[in-house]
Scaffold this motif. Structure first.
Motif, PDB file in Angstrom:
ATOM      1  N   PRO A 272      82.112  26.467 -76.319  1.00 12.35           N
ATOM      2  CA  PRO A 272      83.180  27.365 -76.781  1.00 12.35           C
ATOM      3  C   PRO A 272      84.313  26.654 -77.519  1.00 12.35           C
ATOM      4  CG  PRO A 272      82.545  27.897 -74.531  1.00 12.35           C
ATOM      5  CD  PRO A 272      81.887  26.595 -74.868  1.00 12.35           C
ATOM      6  N   SER A 273      84.474  25.362 -77.290  1.00 10.20           N
ATOM      7  CA  SER A 273      85.561  24.617 -77.932  1.00 10.20           C
ATOM      8  C   SER A 273      85.145  23.964 -79.246  1.00 10.20           C
ATOM      9  CB  SER A 273      86.085  23.533 -76.972  1.00 10.20           C
ATOM     10  OG  SER A 273      86.566  24.108 -75.772  1.00 10.20           O
ATOM     11  N   CYS A 274      83.847  24.001 -79.576  1.00  8.78           N
ATOM     12  CA  CYS A 274      83.392  23.403 -80.829  1.00  8.78           C
ATOM     13  C   CYS A 274      83.986  24.159 -82.019  1.00  8.78           C
ATOM     14  CB  CYS A 274      81.865  23.437 -80.906  1.00  8.78           C
ATOM     15  SG  CYS A 274      81.053  22.311 -79.752  1.00  8.78           S
ATOM     16  N   PHE A 275      84.151  23.463 -83.125  1.00 10.61           N
ATOM     17  CA  PHE A 275      84.760  24.018 -84.334  1.00 10.61           C
ATOM     18  C   PHE A 275      86.152  24.569 -84.038  1.00 10.61           C
ATOM     19  CE2 PHE A 275      80.107  24.552 -84.774  1.00 10.61           C
ATOM     20  CZ  PHE A 275      79.881  23.744 -85.874  1.00 10.61           C
ATOM     21  N   GLU A 276      86.856  23.897 -83.135  1.00 16.95           N
ATOM     22  CA  GLU A 276      88.213  24.277 -82.743  1.00 16.95           C
ATOM     23  C   GLU A 276      88.283  25.719 -82.253  1.00 16.95           C
ATOM     24  OE1 GLU A 276      90.437  23.378 -86.269  1.00 16.95           O
ATOM     25  OE2 GLU A 276      90.628  21.251 -85.734  1.00 16.95           O
ATOM     26  N   GLY A 277      87.187  26.155 -81.630  1.00 17.98           N
ATOM     27  CA  GLY A 277      87.148  27.485 -81.049  1.00 17.98           C
ATOM     28  C   GLY A 277      86.824  28.600 -82.019  1.00 17.98           C
ATOM     29  N   ARG A 278      86.593  28.278 -83.304  1.00 19.33           N
ATOM     30  CA  ARG A 278      86.265  29.311 -84.292  1.00 19.33           C
ATOM     31  C   ARG A 278      84.829  29.796 -84.107  1.00 19.33           C
ATOM     32  NH1 ARG A 278      85.772  26.972 -88.855  1.00 19.33           N
ATOM     33  NH2 ARG A 278      86.235  24.840 -88.227  1.00 19.33           N
ATOM     34  N   PRO A 279      84.553  31.079 -84.359  1.00 19.73           N
ATOM     35  CA  PRO A 279      83.200  31.630 -84.177  1.00 19.73           C
ATOM     36  C   PRO A 279      82.294  31.307 -85.361  1.00 19.73           C
ATOM     37  CG  PRO A 279      84.680  33.353 -84.894  1.00 19.73           C
ATOM     38  CD  PRO A 279      85.530  32.118 -84.730  1.00 19.73           C
ATOM     39  N   VAL A 280      81.847  30.054 -85.463  1.00 21.82           N
ATOM     40  CA  VAL A 280      81.025  29.602 -86.583  1.00 21.82           C
ATOM     41  C   VAL A 280      79.550  29.882 -86.287  1.00 21.82           C
ATOM     42  CG1 VAL A 280      80.311  27.585 -87.918  1.00 21.82           C
ATOM     43  CG2 VAL A 280      82.709  27.828 -87.209  1.00 21.82           C
ATOM     44  N   VAL A 281      78.870  30.552 -87.232  1.00 25.20           N
ATOM     45  CA  VAL A 281      77.432  30.807 -87.092  1.00 25.20           C
ATOM     46  C   VAL A 281      76.678  29.529 -87.431  1.00 25.20           C
ATOM     47  CG1 VAL A 281      75.462  32.133 -87.934  1.00 25.20           C
ATOM     48  CG2 VAL A 281      77.693  33.249 -87.648  1.00 25.20           C
ATOM     49  N   VAL A 282      75.840  29.069 -86.496  1.00 21.74           N
ATOM     50  CA  VAL A 282      75.037  27.861 -86.695  1.00 21.74           C
ATOM     51  C   VAL A 282      73.573  28.269 -86.553  1.00 21.74           C
ATOM     52  CG1 VAL A 282      74.576  25.511 -85.896  1.00 21.74           C
ATOM     53  CG2 VAL A 282      76.904  26.440 -85.755  1.00 21.74           C
ATOM     54  N   GLU A 283      72.854  28.290 -87.683  1.00 22.03           N
ATOM     55  CA  GLU A 283      71.486  28.814 -87.658  1.00 22.03           C
ATOM     56  C   GLU A 283      70.579  28.042 -86.713  1.00 22.03           C
ATOM     57  OE1 GLU A 283      70.180  31.434 -88.514  1.00 22.03           O
ATOM     58  OE2 GLU A 283      71.130  32.290 -90.268  1.00 22.03           O
ATOM     59  N   GLY A 284      70.755  26.718 -86.637  1.00 19.52           N
ATOM     60  CA  GLY A 284      69.894  25.943 -85.752  1.00 19.52           C
ATOM     61  C   GLY A 284      70.067  26.293 -84.291  1.00 19.52           C
ATOM     62  N   GLU A 285      71.234  26.764 -83.935  1.00 21.46           N
ATOM     63  CA  GLU A 285      71.480  27.181 -82.551  1.00 21.46           C
ATOM     64  C   GLU A 285      70.647  28.411 -82.216  1.00 21.46           C
ATOM     65  OE1 GLU A 285      75.370  27.790 -79.668  1.00 21.46           O
ATOM     66  OE2 GLU A 285      75.591  28.121 -81.827  1.00 21.46           O
ATOM     67  N   VAL A 286      70.615  29.366 -83.147  1.00 26.00           N
ATOM     68  CA  VAL A 286      69.803  30.568 -82.955  1.00 26.00           C
ATOM     69  C   VAL A 286      68.318  30.215 -83.001  1.00 26.00           C
ATOM     70  CG1 VAL A 286      69.234  32.830 -83.925  1.00 26.00           C
ATOM     71  CG2 VAL A 286      71.607  31.991 -83.992  1.00 26.00           C
ATOM     72  N   ASN A 287      67.941  29.373 -83.971  1.00 23.85           N
ATOM     73  CA  ASN A 287      66.530  29.075 -84.183  1.00 23.85           C
ATOM     74  C   ASN A 287      65.961  28.071 -83.201  1.00 23.85           C
ATOM     75  OD1 ASN A 287      65.411  30.617 -86.558  1.00 23.85           O
ATOM     76  ND2 ASN A 287      67.351  29.887 -87.407  1.00 23.85           N
ATOM     77  N   ALA A 288      66.821  27.398 -82.431  1.00 21.57           N
ATOM     78  CA  ALA A 288      66.289  26.562 -81.355  1.00 21.57           C
ATOM     79  C   ALA A 288      65.455  27.413 -80.396  1.00 21.57           C
ATOM     80  CB  ALA A 288      67.432  25.880 -80.604  1.00 21.57           C
ATOM     81  N   VAL A 289      65.894  28.642 -80.181  1.00 24.52           N
ATOM     82  CA  VAL A 289      65.146  29.565 -79.322  1.00 24.52           C
ATOM     83  C   VAL A 289      63.919  30.110 -80.043  1.00 24.52           C
ATOM     84  CG1 VAL A 289      65.243  31.713 -78.008  1.00 24.52           C
ATOM     85  CG2 VAL A 289      67.242  30.227 -78.086  1.00 24.52           C
ATOM     86  N   SER A 290      64.122  30.653 -81.239  1.00 26.93           N
ATOM     87  CA  SER A 290      63.019  31.336 -81.920  1.00 26.93           C
ATOM     88  C   SER A 290      61.914  30.374 -82.335  1.00 26.93           C
ATOM     89  CB  SER A 290      63.544  32.110 -83.132  1.00 26.93           C
ATOM     90  OG  SER A 290      64.259  31.275 -84.008  1.00 26.93           O
ATOM     91  N   VAL A 291      62.287  29.165 -82.769  1.00 25.98           N
ATOM     92  CA  VAL A 291      61.278  28.184 -83.174  1.00 25.98           C
ATOM     93  C   VAL A 291      60.448  27.733 -81.980  1.00 25.98           C
ATOM     94  CG1 VAL A 291      60.951  25.807 -83.995  1.00 25.98           C
ATOM     95  CG2 VAL A 291      62.430  27.378 -85.264  1.00 25.98           C
ATOM     96  N   THR A 292      61.104  27.427 -80.869  1.00 21.81           N
ATOM     97  CA  THR A 292      60.349  26.976 -79.699  1.00 21.81           C
ATOM     98  C   THR A 292      59.526  28.108 -79.086  1.00 21.81           C
ATOM     99  OG1 THR A 292      62.350  27.264 -78.333  1.00 21.81           O
ATOM    100  CG2 THR A 292      61.889  25.061 -79.138  1.00 21.81           C
ATOM    101  N   ASP A 293      60.045  29.323 -79.115  1.00 20.52           N
ATOM    102  CA  ASP A 293      59.246  30.458 -78.640  1.00 20.52           C
ATOM    103  C   ASP A 293      57.979  30.611 -79.482  1.00 20.52           C
ATOM    104  OD1 ASP A 293      61.013  31.050 -76.638  1.00 20.52           O
ATOM    105  OD2 ASP A 293      61.871  32.832 -77.597  1.00 20.52           O
TER     106      ASP A 293
END
Length: 355
Positions: A272-293
């Motif tokens: 929650p504190s990454c990017f100084e708390g800003r809600p930055v969309v990081v595609e690899g974060e989402v795709n870590a789930v979808s790719v491994t699934d």
């Protein structure tokens, strides 16, 4: 151009510089108004003036009126919904090129499959490569791959194919496009590289250096190759711009949001504190789930992606997860040599914090 973030705006600028009339769709009406009034995307590419021939709008019907091709740059998680909204306004049979990357989480579909399902009757392809948006907008020498499936007619007259027409439209000044008929390979490279970049960032943030990053890039490339081949793509494609090229760039600089997220997590900053708390969309974060699934469904081992997914989404300790990654059984390279031996020191931890 559907999507007025940094990359969508940069590609729109490339096309406008090359003499194409471009409609740039922004989700927010205030952003579209600001772009039109100031000829600059202050939110995403501040300080870079846009060329003539580019008009922003927040109205999908207006954005799609009379166009000959569509490029989409939208988060993978919103792609299906956006395609559904676009459907009533799409001119018949025009090509759609994806400049976004990922795998849909619920279905395990590549993004081209999502578009094909929601926008039937339109040729679907992708634009992908080692391309930071700001450098592209500044017209630094940049190369990318344009991939569409080639029909028999396309092979007889390649200059009329969607891939070649899109490549020609994009090519000019500092931007150089290459053409591919391996859409699967290009898409897999784009989806997986973001997850590998988070792994590189994690280890760099933890204090490790070039040996570690080179190992992750090389073995990450192998994970991309295996997934692409299993899905019907070419291993060779993954060694090109959209695979190894994009992977190398994304894993080499915290200009990449994926690398930056990993770097901050490796430093011990909570999510929650990454990017100084800003809600930055990081595609690899989402795709870590979808790719491994997806890898689980089709039986492809992807240990680096598994490790990133475990840290991001399963509460795994970063140090323990990467120690386990390095202590996996000894394997052969290349994979044609069938070999798996127990690791001689699986319990010896990596020396985090002692570099």
């Amino acid at each position: 151009m559907i999507g007025a973030g940094s990359w969508g705006t940069a590609l729109a600028m490339v096309l406008a510089r090359n003499g194409r009339a471009v409609n740039l769709w922004a989700r927010r009406p205030d952003l579209a108004q600001q772009i039109n009034e100031q000829s600059e995307n202050v939110d995403y590419l501040p300080g870079i003036q846009m060329p003539r021939g580019l008009v922003a709008t927040a109205d999908l019907a207006e954005a799609l009126s009379g166009v000959e091709a569509v490029l989409m740059v939208t988060p993978s998680s919103t792609l299906r919904t956006l395609c559904q909204a676009m459907r009533p306004h799409m001119p018949a049979s025009i090509p759609v090129a994806l400049a976004c990357k990922g795998v849909e989480r619920r279905t395990g579909y590549l993004l081209s499959e999502v578009v094909g399902e929601e926008l039937p009757g339109h040729p679907v392809g992708a634009v992908s490569g080692p391309t930071f948006a700001r450098e592209t907008a500044l017209d630094h020498p940049t190369a990318a791959t344009v991939a569409f499936p080639f029909s028999y007619a396309d092979r007889l007259n390649p200059e009329t194919s969607p891939a070649v027409r899109m490549a020609i439209s994009l090519s000019g000044g500092g931007f150089r496009a290459y053409v591919s008929d391996d859409l699967v390979g290009v898409e897999v490279g784009g989806a997986v590289k973001n997850v590998i970049a988070i792994a590189c960032g994690m280890m760099s943030g933890a204090g490790f250096a070039e040996n570690t990053r080179a190992a992750l890039i090389t073995r990450g490339t192998d994970e991309m190759k295996q997934l692409a081949q299993t899905l019907g793509g070419s291993r060779e494609t993954v060694t090109g711009l959209s695979g190894a090229g994009d992977l190398t760039l994304t894993c080499s600089s915290t200009t990449s949001r994926n690398m930056s997220l990993g770097y901050q997590l490796g430093q011990g900053i909570d999510r929650p504190s990454c990017f100084e708390g800003r809600p930055v969309v990081v595609e690899g974060e989402v795709n870590a789930v979808s790719v491994t699934d997806l890898a689980h469904r089709i039986g492809v081992p992807m240990p680096i992606c598994e490790t990133v997914n475990a840290v991001l989404h399963k509460g795994a300790d970063l140090q323990e997860a990467f120690t386990a990654l390095w202590a996996r059984p000894i394997e052969a390279e290349p994979n044609a040599l069938d070999l798996s031996l127990p690791h001689p020191a699986p319990d010896l931890p990596l020396q985090f914090g002692e570099i």
